[in-house]
Design a protein around this motif. Structure first.
Motif, short mmCIF file in Angstrom:
data_model
loop_
_atom_site.label_atom_id
_atom_site.label_comp_id
_atom_site.label_asym_id
_atom_site.label_seq_id
_atom_site.Cartn_x
_atom_site.Cartn_y
_atom_site.Cartn_z
N LEU A 1 45.95 32.44 20.41
CA LEU A 1 47.11 31.60 20.27
C LEU A 1 46.80 30.13 19.42
N LEU A 2 45.87 29.56 19.74
CA LEU A 2 45.37 28.43 18.99
C LEU A 2 45.47 28.63 17.58
N ALA A 3 45.12 29.79 16.93
CA ALA A 3 45.16 30.19 15.61
C ALA A 3 46.67 30.45 15.09
N ALA A 4 47.21 31.27 15.83
CA ALA A 4 48.70 31.44 15.49
C ALA A 4 49.57 30.65 15.54
N LEU B 1 53.44 35.89 25.13
CA LEU B 1 54.80 36.82 24.86
C LEU B 1 55.83 35.89 24.25
N VAL B 2 55.78 34.70 24.47
CA VAL B 2 56.77 33.64 23.93
C VAL B 2 56.47 33.44 22.31
N ALA B 3 55.16 33.38 21.90
CA ALA B 3 54.43 33.30 20.68
C ALA B 3 54.81 34.56 19.79
N GLU B 4 55.13 35.78 20.32
CA GLU B 4 55.18 36.75 19.51
C GLU B 4 56.38 36.56 18.51
N LYS B 5 57.37 35.65 18.94
CA LYS B 5 58.50 35.48 18.01
C LYS B 5 58.09 34.27 17.12
N PRO B 6 57.98 34.69 15.83
CA PRO B 6 57.42 33.50 14.74
C PRO B 6 58.38 32.53 14.71
N GLU B 7 59.81 32.70 15.15
CA GLU B 7 60.71 31.58 14.93
C GLU B 7 60.58 30.35 15.90
N LEU B 8 59.88 31.05 17.07
CA LEU B 8 59.67 29.85 18.12
C LEU B 8 58.07 28.99 17.94
N ARG B 9 57.09 29.53 17.29
CA ARG B 9 55.94 29.00 17.01
C ARG B 9 55.77 27.47 16.83
N ASP B 10 56.61 27.02 15.86
CA ASP B 10 56.70 25.66 15.45
C ASP B 10 57.06 24.99 16.72
N PHE C 1 59.96 24.86 30.70
CA PHE C 1 59.24 26.14 31.25
C PHE C 1 57.89 26.34 30.35
N PRO C 2 58.01 25.94 29.14
CA PRO C 2 56.93 26.17 28.14
C PRO C 2 55.82 24.98 28.70
N LEU D 1 56.80 25.68 19.74
CA LEU D 1 55.66 25.86 20.83
C LEU D 1 54.68 24.83 20.59
N ALA D 2 54.16 24.72 19.41
CA ALA D 2 53.18 23.90 18.72
C ALA D 2 53.25 22.75 19.30
N ALA D 3 54.48 22.09 19.61
CA ALA D 3 55.03 20.89 19.76
C ALA D 3 55.12 20.52 21.24
N VAL D 4 54.91 21.67 22.00
CA VAL D 4 54.96 21.41 23.70
C VAL D 4 53.83 20.49 24.06
N SER D 5 54.35 19.55 25.00
CA SER D 5 53.28 18.82 25.50
C SER D 5 52.07 19.63 26.34
N GLY D 6 51.00 19.23 25.98
CA GLY D 6 50.00 19.89 26.91
C GLY D 6 49.57 21.11 26.29
#
Length: 93
Positions: A85-88, A46-55, A21-22, A57-62
């Protein structure tokens, strides 16, 4: 859940590709269609609002490319949100 995933994949033009999905949302962020791009950025925010998911998400292809495309959008709302989002996600280069 599966129907929503398939519908989102279809909107990005990859209905038969196995993407997470990401990854689909990242493709939405890169879309040239303003409404799809705007909703992709909104969904990723919305997904990036959760700090524990950010690392992860940053690795999601594309995703970096998708957010950079959205940050260059003529739609000021999408561009500002994508830049945030790029900054976060620490994807600025």
């Amino acid at each position: 859940k599966e129907h929503s995933h398939n519908a989102a994949a279809s909107l990005t033009g990859v209905p038969d590709t196995e993407l997470s999905f990401p990854e689909i949302v990242a493709r939405c962020c890169a879309s040239r269609i303003p409404g799809i791009q705007r909703e992709g950025v909104r969904a990723m925010a919305l997904v990036a609002e959760k700090p524990e998911l950010r690392d992860r998400l940053a690795a999601v292809s594309g995703l970096p490319e998708g957010l950079r495309a959205a940050a260059a959008s003529r739609d000021a709302v999408s561009a500002e949100a994508a830049a945030g989002l790029l900054a976060a996600l620490k994807l600025e280069s």
